[in-house]
Write a protein that holds these residues in place. Sequence first.
Motif, PDB file in Angstrom:
ATOM      1  N   SER A 139     -31.778 -50.824 -24.754  1.00 52.90           N
ATOM      2  CA  SER A 139     -32.366 -52.141 -24.489  1.00 52.90           C
ATOM      3  C   SER A 139     -31.425 -53.258 -24.943  1.00 52.90           C
ATOM      4  CB  SER A 139     -33.717 -52.269 -25.209  1.00 52.90           C
ATOM      5  OG  SER A 139     -34.641 -51.305 -24.746  1.00 52.90           O
ATOM      6  N   VAL A 140     -30.779 -53.059 -26.092  1.00 54.97           N
ATOM      7  CA  VAL A 140     -29.825 -54.053 -26.590  1.00 54.97           C
ATOM      8  C   VAL A 140     -28.615 -54.131 -25.669  1.00 54.97           C
ATOM      9  CG1 VAL A 140     -28.278 -54.630 -28.494  1.00 54.97           C
ATOM     10  CG2 VAL A 140     -30.584 -53.825 -28.978  1.00 54.97           C
ATOM     11  N   GLN A 141     -28.160 -52.994 -25.168  1.00 57.95           N
ATOM     12  CA  GLN A 141     -27.034 -52.987 -24.233  1.00 57.95           C
ATOM     13  C   GLN A 141     -27.360 -53.792 -22.975  1.00 57.95           C
ATOM     14  OE1 GLN A 141     -26.580 -48.772 -23.757  1.00 57.95           O
ATOM     15  NE2 GLN A 141     -25.162 -48.565 -25.490  1.00 57.95           N
ATOM     16  N   LYS A 142     -28.589 -53.706 -22.527  1.00 56.88           N
ATOM     17  CA  LYS A 142     -29.009 -54.469 -21.355  1.00 56.88           C
ATOM     18  C   LYS A 142     -28.978 -55.965 -21.635  1.00 56.88           C
ATOM     19  CE  LYS A 142     -31.897 -50.817 -19.365  1.00 56.88           C
ATOM     20  NZ  LYS A 142     -33.277 -50.395 -19.002  1.00 56.88           N
ATOM     21  N   ILE A 143     -29.349 -56.353 -22.867  1.00 52.60           N
ATOM     22  CA  ILE A 143     -29.289 -57.768 -23.247  1.00 52.60           C
ATOM     23  C   ILE A 143     -27.844 -58.254 -23.218  1.00 52.60           C
ATOM     24  CG2 ILE A 143     -29.645 -59.404 -25.140  1.00 52.60           C
ATOM     25  CD1 ILE A 143     -32.102 -57.783 -25.942  1.00 52.60           C
ATOM     26  N   PHE A 144     -26.926 -57.443 -23.733  1.00 51.44           N
ATOM     27  CA  PHE A 144     -25.519 -57.813 -23.699  1.00 51.44           C
ATOM     28  C   PHE A 144     -25.012 -57.930 -22.266  1.00 51.44           C
ATOM     29  CE2 PHE A 144     -25.480 -56.905 -28.183  1.00 51.44           C
ATOM     30  CZ  PHE A 144     -24.406 -57.626 -28.676  1.00 51.44           C
ATOM     31  N   SER A 145     -25.468 -57.042 -21.386  1.00 49.33           N
ATOM     32  CA  SER A 145     -25.017 -57.103 -19.997  1.00 49.33           C
ATOM     33  C   SER A 145     -25.522 -58.365 -19.308  1.00 49.33           C
ATOM     34  CB  SER A 145     -25.494 -55.858 -19.228  1.00 49.33           C
ATOM     35  OG  SER A 145     -26.901 -55.877 -19.031  1.00 49.33           O
ATOM     36  N   LEU A 146     -26.636 -58.931 -19.785  1.00 48.53           N
ATOM     37  CA  LEU A 146     -27.135 -60.191 -19.249  1.00 48.53           C
ATOM     38  C   LEU A 146     -26.311 -61.372 -19.768  1.00 48.53           C
ATOM     39  CD1 LEU A 146     -31.015 -59.724 -19.465  1.00 48.53           C
ATOM     40  CD2 LEU A 146     -29.600 -59.698 -17.404  1.00 48.53           C
ATOM     41  N   HIS A 147     -25.949 -61.331 -21.026  1.00 47.04           N
ATOM     42  CA  HIS A 147     -25.208 -62.441 -21.617  1.00 47.04           C
ATOM     43  C   HIS A 147     -23.721 -62.414 -21.265  1.00 47.04           C
ATOM     44  CE1 HIS A 147     -28.415 -64.294 -23.842  1.00 47.04           C
ATOM     45  NE2 HIS A 147     -28.784 -63.129 -24.320  1.00 47.04           N
ATOM     46  N   PHE A 148     -23.232 -61.261 -20.857  1.00 49.76           N
ATOM     47  CA  PHE A 148     -21.843 -61.139 -20.411  1.00 49.76           C
ATOM     48  C   PHE A 148     -21.848 -60.504 -19.029  1.00 49.76           C
ATOM     49  CE2 PHE A 148     -21.671 -61.282 -24.990  1.00 49.76           C
ATOM     50  CZ  PHE A 148     -20.589 -62.106 -25.248  1.00 49.76           C
ATOM     51  N   PRO A 149     -22.284 -61.285 -18.033  1.00 48.64           N
ATOM     52  CA  PRO A 149     -22.446 -60.733 -16.684  1.00 48.64           C
ATOM     53  C   PRO A 149     -21.119 -60.622 -15.940  1.00 48.64           C
ATOM     54  CG  PRO A 149     -23.013 -63.056 -16.676  1.00 48.64           C
ATOM     55  CD  PRO A 149     -22.715 -62.698 -18.112  1.00 48.64           C
ATOM     56  N   ILE A 150     -21.082 -59.660 -15.032  1.00 46.52           N
ATOM     57  CA  ILE A 150     -19.939 -59.554 -14.141  1.00 46.52           C
ATOM     58  C   ILE A 150     -19.964 -60.708 -13.142  1.00 46.52           C
ATOM     59  CG2 ILE A 150     -18.813 -58.124 -12.403  1.00 46.52           C
ATOM     60  CD1 ILE A 150     -18.599 -57.052 -15.226  1.00 46.52           C
ATOM     61  N   ILE A 151     -21.171 -61.104 -12.749  1.00 48.53           N
ATOM     62  CA  ILE A 151     -21.348 -62.231 -11.841  1.00 48.53           C
ATOM     63  C   ILE A 151     -22.117 -63.300 -12.593  1.00 48.53           C
ATOM     64  CG2 ILE A 151     -22.357 -63.022  -9.658  1.00 48.53           C
ATOM     65  CD1 ILE A 151     -22.099 -60.164  -8.642  1.00 48.53           C
ATOM     66  N   GLU A 152     -21.757 -64.554 -12.382  1.00 48.56           N
ATOM     67  CA  GLU A 152     -22.396 -65.656 -13.089  1.00 48.56           C
ATOM     68  C   GLU A 152     -23.893 -65.644 -12.840  1.00 48.56           C
ATOM     69  OE1 GLU A 152     -21.363 -70.335 -13.915  1.00 48.56           O
ATOM     70  OE2 GLU A 152     -20.979 -69.489 -11.946  1.00 48.56           O
ATOM     71  N   GLN A 153     -24.678 -65.825 -13.929  1.00 48.79           N
ATOM     72  CA  GLN A 153     -26.134 -65.825 -13.832  1.00 48.79           C
ATOM     73  C   GLN A 153     -26.720 -67.111 -14.398  1.00 48.79           C
ATOM     74  OE1 GLN A 153     -27.871 -62.348 -15.531  1.00 48.79           O
ATOM     75  NE2 GLN A 153     -26.617 -60.930 -14.352  1.00 48.79           N
TER      76      GLN A 153
END
Length: 308
Positions: A139-153
């Motif tokens: 779940s924490v890894q998913k949060i990091f993937s949101l804050h450091f996206p491959i595509i701008e969010q």
Amino acid sequence: MEAAEFDEALPLAVLESALSHVQWRLKSSSKRRLQIDVMALCAGIRPVVMVDYGGKLPELQQHLSALLRFCHKESHIFEHLRIMLIDDMIYLVHRRGLAEHARSSVNSEAQLFFVDLEQDPPQMIREREDNVAAIQLVSVQKIFSLHFPIIEQNSESLPCNKAGIVSTDTSAVDDSTTLGNPDCIDLSSCLQDTKISIPTLNGWLLGYPVVYLFSTEHIEEAIYNLSTKSLRVFRILFSRKKTRAKVTEPEEELMSFSVPYDLSMGGSREPWAEAFLSDMHKRWGRSKPAWGALRMEVTECYPQAIVL
């Protein structure tokens, strides 16, 4: 496409000028550690390093912020470097590297092993097994993937309001964000609803193939279970390319991690150790650093007091 040659001469010169400019006086060992960490980030060899040298917060954060601000203005080589805070821990991150690291973890592209320190003796388990701490780490890894996206969010979609949003698409990054504002990304609040321990989070963030797994409810058990066991210490060493002035160059440490002795009987021939070293060699080759050979060294460590 063939990776561009990475020449450390320019970033080292900029880093030296930055240290002088911000009047940050480091011990020679700390200065060399900073140089190695920054070069590893810029060359794409590591996505995250923990800065546990050079002082304490808040002075350390102030020095790093001033240092990166100067480096961003001097060279685009440093444009993806940012400071990240989690509680009282401070890190330097390569935002594109961390974005790819988080994505590959969420998508299970990179195999990760855990040492469950809540058990005595500790047990090796695979990622995503029926373990509460392991599931929370996902779940924490998913949060990091949101804050450091491959595509701008959109920043409004993120659950942690304090964090800065960055994109790894350089064509979509605003110049003011890229070059002039190396402010800290504070992700401390994103861990408030979890029981993930900082050592567990660090093991994943820093790219270790084997991570010590335990929750904040079992810190004392984890310390005891690790302190009473012999360890194997795995060190990734590198040497600089030979110059005309020097026949040989001394080896230096890129990173290191430990695994309980009884869970790593094969040493460097453990399947996960071989896979990890192979991946490091790929990163090493893609970036074509101005450094020489890369190898793994394994040593033994007898039981001793451990601070987690």
